[in-house]
Design an enzyme around this catalytic site. Structure first.
Site, PDB file in Angstrom:
ATOM      1  N   ASP A  62      -1.852  -9.753   0.147  1.00 51.49           N
ATOM      2  CA  ASP A  62      -3.318  -9.800   0.171  1.00 51.49           C
ATOM      3  C   ASP A  62      -3.860 -10.144  -1.208  1.00 51.49           C
ATOM      4  OD1 ASP A  62      -3.759  -8.877   2.924  1.00 51.49           O
ATOM      5  OD2 ASP A  62      -3.050  -6.933   2.224  1.00 51.49           O
TER       6      ASP A  62
ATOM      7  N   ASP B 203      -4.901  -6.377   7.240  1.00 57.20           N
ATOM      8  CA  ASP B 203      -6.358  -6.386   7.360  1.00 57.20           C
ATOM      9  C   ASP B 203      -7.109  -6.548   6.041  1.00 57.20           C
ATOM     10  OD1 ASP B 203      -5.785  -3.917   6.298  1.00 57.20           O
ATOM     11  OD2 ASP B 203      -6.689  -2.747   7.911  1.00 57.20           O
TER      12      ASP B 203
ATOM     13  N   GLU C 239       3.105  -5.775   7.228  1.00 57.54           N
ATOM     14  CA  GLU C 239       2.256  -4.868   8.003  1.00 57.54           C
ATOM     15  C   GLU C 239       2.698  -4.703   9.454  1.00 57.54           C
ATOM     16  OE1 GLU C 239      -0.287  -6.053   4.518  1.00 57.54           O
ATOM     17  OE2 GLU C 239       1.212  -6.996   5.810  1.00 57.54           O
TER      18      GLU C 239
ATOM     19  N   ILE D 189       0.841  -1.197   0.000  1.00 59.26           N
ATOM     20  CA  ILE D 189       0.000   0.000   0.000  1.00 59.26           C
ATOM     21  C   ILE D 189       0.876   1.247   0.000  1.00 59.26           C
ATOM     22  CG2 ILE D 189      -1.696   1.313   1.322  1.00 59.26           C
ATOM     23  CD1 ILE D 189      -2.938  -1.229   2.238  1.00 59.26           C
TER      24      ILE D 189
END
Length: 277
Positions: free
Chosen positions: A130, A158, A150, A70
């Protein structure tokens, strides 16, 4: 496909093959996942799912790396919105909805009826885990490296890694990788069962995945879609429930012309021809 994206690109490399490539397309940012990605990704998958000319989707990254996770600016945007003034309960409810929406963008991979093959090169970090754990089949190169990152950013993954990774590589292995955030390579990923095969180079991987995608594309689209649906659904069911589900599925789909065509083709020693889905 006539759709413009900021973070993605859809390409059909050969007009004669029903194989479409979905590229993470921010190579200058190592294909880091921006907030735009989370709105565009499910839209792109829906377009591919609804296009009858698509039988297999190959997911990869433009440039040297698959995805570096991310984007930091996206994390700042999320944390900034959660720290804004206002009622604490409403702020947290809004943050929960935002996280749920990002989760749904990744889950769209499983909801796509067409099989999605992850073609992984270079970095596959954080949010990229993910993504690949939600794909149907995964391949990588010897130079590929993975990190469940993470924990080093002060949060628990998450968007699906902690739910899907243990089912792929086992609970203990997933716990160790998620707790340490350590880097591991393609060979270890293969030994863990995260990827099905490791290729020596990106070129060999592209050639190998192309052959695999073509082989899948030649099969009955109904059978391929059904196999994906039953496997994904059965993952969360008992054996008895899974058997009941596949019995219901096949009672609805078994009477298609695909079964007759597949049997005839085998008897006549020719390649079967199936209608579009």
């Amino acid at each position: 496909m006539g759709e413009e994206f900021k973070t993605l690109e859809i390409v059909q490399k050969s007009p004669n093959l029903p194989i479409f490539h979905l590229f993470l397309n921010r190579p200058s940012h190592l294909n880091a996942l921006s907030l735009d990605f989370f709105s565009e990704f499910p839209k792109a998958l829906s377009l591919l799912d609804q296009n009858p000319s698509v039988r297999v989707v190959v997911l990869s990254g433009r440039g040297r790396h698959f995805c570096s996770g991310i984007d930091v600016s996206a994390l700042r945007g999320i944390s900034g919105s959660s720290s804004s003034s206002g009622d604490a309960g409403r702020i947290r409810e809004r943050l929960r909805r935002q996280i749920k929406g990002m989760q749904a963008a990744i889950t769209a991979l499983e909801q796509c009826r067409k099989p999605v093959i992850a073609e992984i090169q270079g970095a596959c970090i954080g949010g990229a885990i993910d993504i690949v754990t939600a794909c149907d089949i995964r391949y990588c190169t010897e130079a590929t490296f993975f990190e469940v990152k993470e924990v080093d950013l002060g949060l628990a993954a998450d968007l699906g890694t902690l739910q899907r990774l243990p089912r792929i590589i086992g609970f203990g292995n997933a716990m160790e990788l998620a707790m340490t955030g350590r880097r591991f390579g393609g060979t270890e990923a293969k030994n863990l069962g995260l990827v099905s095969r490791v290729f020596k180079s990106k070129q060999e991987m592209e050639e190998g995945v192309s052959a695999i995608a073509q082989a899948i594309a030649e099969k009955s689209p109904l059978a391929v879609s059904g196999t994906k649906e039953v496997l994904v659904r059965s993952r969360d069911l008992s054996i008895h429930q899974g058997l009941d589900y596949v019995a219901t599925w096949n009672s609805a789909m078994l009477l298609s012309h695909d079964l007759e065509e597949a049997v005839s083709a085998q008897m006549q020693k020719r390649k079967p021809k199936f209608s579009k889905l």
